[in-house]
Design a protein around this motif. Sequence first.
Motif: not given
Lengths: 374, 190
Positions: B85-86, B88-95, B99-100
């Motif tokens: 989830e750490l 995935e939270a970055s993916d969701i943030s648009g990165a 970048t992730t």
Amino acid sequence: MILLSLRLINKTFIVERGEVHAVCDVSLDIEEGEFFTLLGPSGCGKSTTLRCIAGLETPTSGEISLGGGLVYSSARGSVVPVYQRDIGMVFQSYAIWPHMNVFENVAYPLKYGSSNRMKKEEIRQRVSDSLSLVHLEGMENRSATLLSGGQQQRVALARALVRNPKLLLLDEPLSNLDAKLREEMRTELCELVHRLGITAVYVTHDQLEALVMSDRIAVMHEGRLVQIANSHDIYNRPVNAFVAGFIGATNFLDGRFKRDSNKGTCGVTETPIGTLFCSAGAEFNDGQVVKIALRPETIQVEDSKDKVPSSPGKTMNVFEGDIEILDFHGDSLVIRVRVGEELIQVKTDPDQQLHVGQHVYLVVSQDHCQAVPF
Amino acid sequence: MILALLIAWLSVRSGFRGGWFPDRLTMLMVSVPGIVIALALIFVYTSLPLPIYGTIWIIIIAQITRFLAYSNRVMSASYLQIHCELEEASDISGASWWTTMRRIVLPILWPAFIRGWLWVFIHALRDVTLSLMLFVVYNQTIGALMWQLWMDFGDYGFGAAIAVILMSVSLGLSLLIARPTMSLKAAEVK
Ligand SMILES: Nc1ncnc2c1ncn2[C@@H]1O[C@H](COP(=O)(O)OP(=O)(O)O)[C@@H](O)[C@H]1O
Ligand SMILES: [Mg+2]
């Protein structure tokens, strides 16, 4: 206007021993500004459905559109990747990045999100606005690892909201909090989402959370949607025994249904404890085998026959039995009454003077006896 | 080590069907003696039109091949401990994926990354087999130099002096790896 729509979404996972059909033919339309909840027991496919909406999981088949545009279609083979969907998400584990402080966590979507580069000053402003929405003003420089569970929860929410997304997805965000905090956050979250007018899809296995917070609830069972309705109807008009049993405690009585020809939704059912007046949807036929769902709190307890009310216009059911179990819950008294072969659970006023072995009369109106398919 | 991180990502996260393959491949290298790797590299790079043989690069490639298995183990093991989830939270943030990796995965894995790198560095430092096979006069590794001083020139004094320096550097670095603060830091990140 419809913001999000799912058409016949399926998701199958390939696992070592065969396949898991996690989501089956799920179709939904969610209105703009709606607080929509996916409710169901653990493992019923709620998270998978939510992850398909987010784009973290690619469905096996179906179609998803968001804000009028197609983001996934198995027929046309098109997928909009996660990072291009205008979505905020709060995870069950909060997923706060441990190597960053609060400011960096919340600013991340603005700094590295695919949208245009933003000036430092504007980022600072938006992060601070977002933090004050979740009541964490001035906490920018705290280290993320030093926050309490509730605070991490708030940071995760601020991070999800900082880009003003069209859609907010929440996967059991309150399940890791202790009971008291959970209740507080429930109210606060609900109020915040409604105030911002944001559309939210909320996943939970907690029926009380769902009933309190949602505009509409979709109950899921084994990958399928069983009922979509508002809280009131989910509670009072469950479409089947699964919904009735999952949402709140329920007594079930088996019986054979017979429609009352004068009154549309009324009928009588022969049950092991006698003939019951009940309400039933138009889909039931005479002679059909049904279950009658009886909520414990809709049943009234009286200690003598004289007190049994006879309210005209509402058909009342009355049965008698002996109290077998009595549990004091503080705000209520839960008793189990032996009526014939059945043990009926009743939730009543804690001030009522009752004791085990007492002979009592149970009164319940026809409205509260809901016929559901067997 | 960056290569090791990529391979770890392939086998742990990517979900590609063949994602585990490079991971197993690096493990196979462990069973191959250094001398065989060296010979194999000589054959490959003398027959390919790549100007690598006789340069420092062939030694570097040989060392990478040899130590990839270890560094890869370290990275995979640490990677498994990061909650997905750490990311995935970055993916969701648009990165983006890159970048992730750069902003989330690498910083969290940093302690493991540094330790892995140090371990490999120490081992590469004391290596003799590979370097001896692959070195040429104008670029030597320390191990190969020592060997030469001792065997060919009989200059025990100079050889021993280098050996002492080498050992103190290795010892220092080993102690650095074993420092409890580093494990503390790694634990805190989780
Ligand atoms: N990545 C996965 N691989 C294999 N099976 C999975 C995966 N994710 C979920 N499942 C399975 O799909 C079903 C639904 O899971 P999930 O959507 O997480 O349920 P819920 O969130 O309602 O508890 C479960 O049986 C689960 O084991
Ligand atoms: Mg779940």
